[in-house]
Scaffold this active site. Sequence first.
Site, PDB file in Angstrom:
ATOM      1  N   PRO A  11       0.787  -1.227   0.000  1.00  0.00           N
ATOM      2  CA  PRO A  11       0.000   0.000   0.000  1.00  0.00           C
ATOM      3  C   PRO A  11       0.823   1.285   0.000  1.00  0.00           C
ATOM      4  O   PRO A  11       1.806   1.402   0.723  1.00  0.00           O
ATOM      5  CB  PRO A  11      -0.839  -0.097   1.289  1.00  0.00           C
ATOM      6  CG  PRO A  11      -0.180  -1.139   2.108  1.00  0.00           C
ATOM      7  CD  PRO A  11       0.492  -2.076   1.159  1.00  0.00           C
ATOM      8  N   ASN A  12       0.368   2.191  -0.834  1.00  0.00           N
ATOM      9  CA  ASN A  12       0.888   3.556  -0.965  1.00  0.00           C
ATOM     10  C   ASN A  12       2.226   3.661  -1.682  1.00  0.00           C
ATOM     11  O   ASN A  12       2.687   4.760  -1.953  1.00  0.00           O
ATOM     12  CB  ASN A  12       0.975   4.257   0.403  1.00  0.00           C
ATOM     13  CG  ASN A  12      -0.389   4.437   1.028  1.00  0.00           C
ATOM     14  OD1 ASN A  12      -1.303   4.904   0.358  1.00  0.00           O
ATOM     15  ND2 ASN A  12      -0.559   4.036   2.275  1.00  0.00           N
ATOM     16  N   ARG A  19       5.210  12.316  -2.529  1.00  0.00           N
ATOM     17  CA  ARG A  19       5.154  12.856  -1.163  1.00  0.00           C
ATOM     18  C   ARG A  19       6.342  12.300  -0.383  1.00  0.00           C
ATOM     19  O   ARG A  19       6.894  11.280  -0.751  1.00  0.00           O
ATOM     20  CB  ARG A  19       3.880  12.396  -0.435  1.00  0.00           C
ATOM     21  CG  ARG A  19       2.585  12.953  -0.968  1.00  0.00           C
ATOM     22  CD  ARG A  19       2.178  14.241  -0.251  1.00  0.00           C
ATOM     23  NE  ARG A  19       0.838  14.667  -0.643  1.00  0.00           N
ATOM     24  CZ  ARG A  19       0.517  15.212  -1.809  1.00  0.00           C
ATOM     25  NH1 ARG A  19       1.447  15.396  -2.722  1.00  0.00           N
ATOM     26  NH2 ARG A  19      -0.723  15.575  -2.058  1.00  0.00           N
ATOM     27  N   TYR A  24      11.401   8.683   1.565  1.00  0.00           N
ATOM     28  CA  TYR A  24      11.406   7.631   0.546  1.00  0.00           C
ATOM     29  C   TYR A  24      12.135   8.020  -0.745  1.00  0.00           C
ATOM     30  O   TYR A  24      12.146   7.227  -1.690  1.00  0.00           O
ATOM     31  CB  TYR A  24       9.957   7.233   0.212  1.00  0.00           C
ATOM     32  CG  TYR A  24       9.187   6.727   1.422  1.00  0.00           C
ATOM     33  CD1 TYR A  24       9.575   5.564   2.073  1.00  0.00           C
ATOM     34  CD2 TYR A  24       8.085   7.424   1.928  1.00  0.00           C
ATOM     35  CE1 TYR A  24       8.889   5.099   3.187  1.00  0.00           C
ATOM     36  CE2 TYR A  24       7.388   6.971   3.032  1.00  0.00           C
ATOM     37  CZ  TYR A  24       7.798   5.810   3.668  1.00  0.00           C
ATOM     38  OH  TYR A  24       7.128   5.352   4.768  1.00  0.00           O
ATOM     39  N   ASN A  76       8.026  -5.681  -0.666  1.00  0.00           N
ATOM     40  CA  ASN A  76       7.868  -4.589   0.304  1.00  0.00           C
ATOM     41  C   ASN A  76       6.381  -4.529   0.658  1.00  0.00           C
ATOM     42  O   ASN A  76       5.576  -3.970  -0.093  1.00  0.00           O
ATOM     43  CB  ASN A  76       8.326  -3.268  -0.305  1.00  0.00           C
ATOM     44  CG  ASN A  76       8.259  -2.132   0.719  1.00  0.00           C
ATOM     45  OD1 ASN A  76       7.618  -2.267   1.764  1.00  0.00           O
ATOM     46  ND2 ASN A  76       8.904  -1.017   0.412  1.00  0.00           N
ATOM     47  N   ALA A  79       2.863  -0.793   4.914  1.00  0.00           N
ATOM     48  CA  ALA A  79       2.349  -0.767   6.284  1.00  0.00           C
ATOM     49  C   ALA A  79       1.799  -2.122   6.737  1.00  0.00           C
ATOM     50  O   ALA A  79       1.740  -2.396   7.942  1.00  0.00           O
ATOM     51  CB  ALA A  79       1.270   0.304   6.405  1.00  0.00           C
ATOM     52  N   GLU A 100      12.180  -9.652   2.180  1.00  0.00           N
ATOM     53  CA  GLU A 100      11.425  -8.445   2.547  1.00  0.00           C
ATOM     54  C   GLU A 100      12.340  -7.226   2.408  1.00  0.00           C
ATOM     55  O   GLU A 100      13.492  -7.255   2.853  1.00  0.00           O
ATOM     56  CB  GLU A 100      10.943  -8.582   3.989  1.00  0.00           C
ATOM     57  CG  GLU A 100      10.158  -7.379   4.470  1.00  0.00           C
ATOM     58  CD  GLU A 100       9.411  -7.667   5.768  1.00  0.00           C
ATOM     59  OE1 GLU A 100       8.759  -8.725   5.868  1.00  0.00           O
ATOM     60  OE2 GLU A 100       9.496  -6.834   6.677  1.00  0.00           O
ATOM     61  N   HIS A 102      12.509  -2.875   2.780  1.00  0.00           N
ATOM     62  CA  HIS A 102      11.952  -1.570   3.142  1.00  0.00           C
ATOM     63  C   HIS A 102      12.899  -0.482   2.675  1.00  0.00           C
ATOM     64  O   HIS A 102      14.113  -0.575   2.902  1.00  0.00           O
ATOM     65  CB  HIS A 102      11.731  -1.467   4.654  1.00  0.00           C
ATOM     66  CG  HIS A 102      10.741  -2.474   5.120  1.00  0.00           C
ATOM     67  ND1 HIS A 102       9.396  -2.331   4.865  1.00  0.00           N
ATOM     68  CD2 HIS A 102      10.900  -3.663   5.733  1.00  0.00           C
ATOM     69  CE1 HIS A 102       8.771  -3.400   5.332  1.00  0.00           C
ATOM     70  NE2 HIS A 102       9.661  -4.222   5.848  1.00  0.00           N
ATOM     71  N   ARG A 109      12.639   4.597  12.968  1.00  0.00           N
ATOM     72  CA  ARG A 109      11.380   5.347  12.879  1.00  0.00           C
ATOM     73  C   ARG A 109      10.486   5.042  14.093  1.00  0.00           C
ATOM     74  O   ARG A 109      10.974   4.600  15.119  1.00  0.00           O
ATOM     75  CB  ARG A 109      10.711   5.025  11.530  1.00  0.00           C
ATOM     76  CG  ARG A 109      11.622   5.384  10.342  1.00  0.00           C
ATOM     77  CD  ARG A 109      10.948   5.157   9.022  1.00  0.00           C
ATOM     78  NE  ARG A 109       9.793   6.036   8.853  1.00  0.00           N
ATOM     79  CZ  ARG A 109       8.859   5.876   7.914  1.00  0.00           C
ATOM     80  NH1 ARG A 109       8.965   4.869   7.051  1.00  0.00           N
ATOM     81  NH2 ARG A 109       7.847   6.705   7.828  1.00  0.00           N
TER      82      ARG A 109
HETATM   83  O1  CA2 Z   1      10.233   1.875   4.217  1.00  0.00           O
HETATM   84  C1  CA2 Z   1       9.411   1.203   3.578  1.00  0.00           C
HETATM   85  O2  CA2 Z   1       9.624   0.750   2.471  1.00  0.00           O
HETATM   86  C2  CA2 Z   1       7.996   0.988   4.180  1.00  0.00           C
HETATM   87  O3  CA2 Z   1       7.595  -0.339   3.841  1.00  0.00           O
HETATM   88  C3  CA2 Z   1       7.090   2.002   3.516  1.00  0.00           C
HETATM   89  C4  CA2 Z   1       5.668   2.007   4.076  1.00  0.00           C
HETATM   90  C5  CA2 Z   1       5.690   2.100   5.605  1.00  0.00           C
HETATM   91  O4  CA2 Z   1       4.371   1.983   6.101  1.00  0.00           O
HETATM   92  C6  CA2 Z   1       6.577   1.030   6.226  1.00  0.00           C
HETATM   93  O5  CA2 Z   1       6.581   1.211   7.622  1.00  0.00           O
HETATM   94  C7  CA2 Z   1       7.990   1.121   5.688  1.00  0.00           C
HETATM   95  C8  CA2 Z   1       4.871   3.210   3.548  1.00  0.00           C
HETATM   96  C9  CA2 Z   1       4.951   3.429   2.084  1.00  0.00           C
HETATM   97  C10 CA2 Z   1       4.311   4.750   1.754  1.00  0.00           C
HETATM   98  O6  CA2 Z   1       5.059   5.337   0.720  1.00  0.00           O
HETATM   99  C11 CA2 Z   1       4.736   6.583   0.329  1.00  0.00           C
HETATM  100  C12 CA2 Z   1       5.598   7.183  -0.540  1.00  0.00           C
HETATM  101  C13 CA2 Z   1       5.335   8.441  -1.004  1.00  0.00           C
HETATM  102  C14 CA2 Z   1       4.192   9.104  -0.610  1.00  0.00           C
HETATM  103  C15 CA2 Z   1       3.328   8.504   0.270  1.00  0.00           C
HETATM  104  C16 CA2 Z   1       3.602   7.226   0.738  1.00  0.00           C
END
Ligand code: CA2
Length: 143
Positions: A11-12, A19, A24, A76, A79, A100, A102, A109
């Site tokens: 997700p996301n 963003r 990221y 990946n 969340a 896996e 990230h 974090r």
């Molecule tokens: O660090 C990672 O790759 C995560 O899997 C990313 C997830 C987060 O919930 C994990 O704790 C760690 C969130 C991805 C959201 O990515 C976005 C990127 C740009 C804009 C909004 C969200």
Amino acid sequence: MSKKIAIMNGPNLDRLGKRQPEVYGSHTLDDLEQMVSAEADSLGLSVEFFQSNHEGALVDKIASLGDSGFDGVVFNPGAYTHTSVALRDAIAASGLSVVEVHISNIYQREEFRHKSLTAPVSTGSIAGLGFHGYIAALRFLAQ
Ligand code: CA2
């Protein structure tokens, strides 16, 4: 025959580059997929990409990869890493080698990100190396 590897994002992650570049980076999911494709070509791997914001769709995909001759998955779970018993069970039941990944260092974090439900049933995990984590995982699975 070339190994078949799936690259899965949860997700996301379709919002990458739009963003939170401080967390990221500024590159998009499309950039990531191009970078992984180039590396897969040089390693002689066949790769398939899948992204979903839906837990059930990710569960279904893991099960179908397990049933269709894939050799490994770079995953990946976003969340869902921290919440999904369903994804953990799907990985454990799949018989697949799952690495896996990230992008961010989840251990630097918020505390709720320190726990992964999916890492204990995965072959290994990588966090905090940005997009390089996907490349490292792919190289591992190519062995
Ligand atoms: O660090 C990672 O790759 C995560 O899997 C990313 C997830 C987060 O919930 C994990 O704790 C760690 C969130 C991805 C959201 O990515 C976005 C990127 C740009 C804009 C909004 C969200």
